[in-house]
Design an enzyme around this catalytic site. Structure first.
Site, PDB file in Angstrom:
ATOM      1  NE  ARG A  52      -0.744   1.503   3.850  1.00 29.44           N
ATOM      2  CZ  ARG A  52       0.353   2.184   4.152  1.00 29.44           C
ATOM      3  NH1 ARG A  52       1.504   1.576   4.396  1.00 29.44           N
ATOM      4  NH2 ARG A  52       0.325   3.500   4.192  1.00 29.44           N
ATOM      5  CB  ALA A  54       0.965   7.215  -3.337  1.00 29.49           C
ATOM      6  CG  ASP A 239      -2.933   8.008  -1.363  1.00 26.54           C
ATOM      7  OD1 ASP A 239      -2.907   8.460  -0.210  1.00 26.54           O
ATOM      8  OD2 ASP A 239      -2.557   6.853  -1.655  1.00 26.54           O
ATOM      9  CG  ASN A 249      -2.601  11.624   2.524  1.00 26.87           C
ATOM     10  OD1 ASN A 249      -2.015  10.721   1.913  1.00 26.87           O
ATOM     11  ND2 ASN A 249      -2.354  11.882   3.798  1.00 26.87           N
ATOM     12  CE  LYS A 250      -5.562   5.684   4.409  1.00 30.14           C
ATOM     13  NZ  LYS A 250      -6.464   4.819   3.615  1.00 30.14           N
TER      14      LYS A 250
HETATM   15  O1  MRU Z   1      -4.848   3.277   2.057  1.00 31.73           O
HETATM   16  P1  MRU Z   1      -3.352   3.433   2.134  1.00 31.73           P
HETATM   17  O2  MRU Z   1      -2.797   2.879   3.385  1.00 31.73           O
HETATM   18  O3  MRU Z   1      -2.670   2.929   0.895  1.00 31.73           O
HETATM   19  O4  MRU Z   1      -3.150   5.001   2.176  1.00 31.73           O
HETATM   20  C1  MRU Z   1      -1.856   5.528   2.181  1.00 31.73           C
HETATM   21  C2  MRU Z   1      -1.831   6.972   2.411  1.00 31.73           C
HETATM   22  O5  MRU Z   1      -2.851   7.625   2.457  1.00 31.73           O
HETATM   23  C3  MRU Z   1      -0.499   7.627   2.456  1.00 31.73           C
HETATM   24  O6  MRU Z   1      -0.568   8.755   3.270  1.00 31.73           O
HETATM   25  C4  MRU Z   1      -0.154   8.040   1.047  1.00 31.73           C
HETATM   26  O7  MRU Z   1      -0.053   6.980   0.163  1.00 31.73           O
HETATM   27  C5  MRU Z   1       0.920   9.009   0.923  1.00 31.73           C
HETATM   28  S1  MRU Z   1       2.615   8.614   1.079  1.00 31.73           S
HETATM   29  C6  MRU Z   1       2.900   7.109   0.962  1.00 31.73           C
END
Ligand code: MRU
Length: 351
Positions: A52, A54, A239, A249-250
């Protein structure tokens, strides 16, 4: 040279072809690995968040094309399936597209399906190049981001953005790690990140391994923490960044950005150029992934709501550009985040 990655490893024959993933759904309780020998397994693993974040989704997507090619699968169909496994993080379809283009080019521009070995070699070389570039981007973001970290900083972060999501030290976490190594970090505040607890499970795991002083907090505690003046900087990843500078983002990131603005604390997003999607004009056009109600109604496999309770479970939210103090990319700092300032990235490499 391909960087050593925590989250993903390619396995050549005779044990492969396969993609070995550190199963992030099981951390921190156990460090176990899942070997994907075919595309349905990989698509399922991406959907379940075994792999998981981005940038790592971009790497996984590209290796997925390499896996399909090495197996002699229908590579075009496999690429479509992998790219659709999660809709919000643009790096996934971007990584798939790059590896697919390399695979197609291995046919020498004839438009025919390339020979299996040549096609696989080309797709895997592209996947390795993506990983190398991600590691380099991570190091550059750490340097640029460090400029924004004051001495004695108390940094609040959300979700998980470290080596588990990157071929390097990550995005926001790369800056946090650099700040710690430079002696500038007093404390890392880690939002637990409900419903799947990427902060509590994964960021705390990474911070502990790096020796960074940290505290996990319930997401709902971030407001009082900011109000108490205990946060100097909020750092998150992204993301997908739309052409108008809106950041997906999350889920919970938008609320933090509003709180940070209210309390006059800088809110900074750290993301590689590959996360900027100029084909998505604005925040409203970003496809947000909705996940099953069971993720909200359960915690670590135990029900926390009456059976049959309905739940609202967007995996991401969108923060408008005006709430973002600065964007850190490998190309440098963008401040303020405006469509015009973002456009300079459009010419950046490998798009
Ligand atoms: O659902 P996920 O765990 O894949 O979400 C990840 C995020 O939201 C991260 O903050 C994002 O990918 C940014 S940096 C890796």
């Amino acid at each position: 040279m391909t960087p050593q990655m925590t989250a993903l490893r390619w396995l050549d024959p005779p044990d492969g072809p396969a993609i070995v993933l550190l199963d992030q759904t099981r951390l921190p309780v156990e460090e176990s690995y899942l070997t994907c020998t075919d595309i349905p397994q990989l698509v399922d693993a991406i959907g379940r968040l075994v792999v998981r974040g981005a940038p790592m989704l971009g790497v996984a997507g590209a290796f997925g094309v390499g896996l399909a090619a090495a197996r002699g699968d229908d590579v075009e169909a496999a690429a479509t399936a992998i790219a659709a496994a999660r809709p919000t993080a643009v790096n996934l379809s971007w990584g798939v597209r790059r590896a697919l283009a390399a695979w197609r080019a291995a046919a020498g521009g004839t438009g025919l399906v390339p020979a299996r070995n040549e096609g696989a070699k080309a797709a895997l070389a592209e996947a390795r190049a993506i990983a190398e570039q991600d590691a380099a981007a991570s190091a550059a973001m750490a340097l640029h981001g460090l400029e924004l970290v004051p001495p004695g900083a108390r940094i609040l972060t959300h979700c998980n953005t470290g080596g588990l999501v990157s071929a390097g030290a990550g995005t926001a976490f790369a800056v946090i790690l650099a700040a710690y190594q430079a002696g500038r970090l007093e404390r890392l505040w880690v939002d637990e990140t409900r419903p799947l607890l990427q902060g509590a499970r994964l960021t705390a795991w990474e911070a502990r391994r790096a020796g960074i002083p940290h505290s996990v907090l319930a997401d709902g505690a971030a407001g009082s923490l900011l109000a108490a003046g205990e946060v100097d900087l909020v750092l998150t990843g992204a993301d997908r960044i739309a052409a108008d500078g809106s950041v997906a983002n999350k889920v919970g990131t938008y609320g933090l950005a509003v709180l940070a603005r209210h309390h006059n604390v800088p809110f900074v997003v750290v993301a590689p150029v590959s996360t900027v999607d100029f084909a998505t004009p604005d925040g409203r056009s970003i496809t947000v992934e909705y996940r099953p109600a069971s993720e909200v109604a359960n915690l670590a496999g135990h029900p926390v709501a009456p059976a049959g309770t309905e739940a609202y479970n967007p995996a991401f939210d969108v923060t408008p550009a005006e709430l973002i103090t600065a964007l850190v990319t490998e190309e440098g700092l963008i401040h303020p985040v405006t469509p015009g300032n973002l456009r300079v990235l459009d010419a950046a490499t490998c798009r």
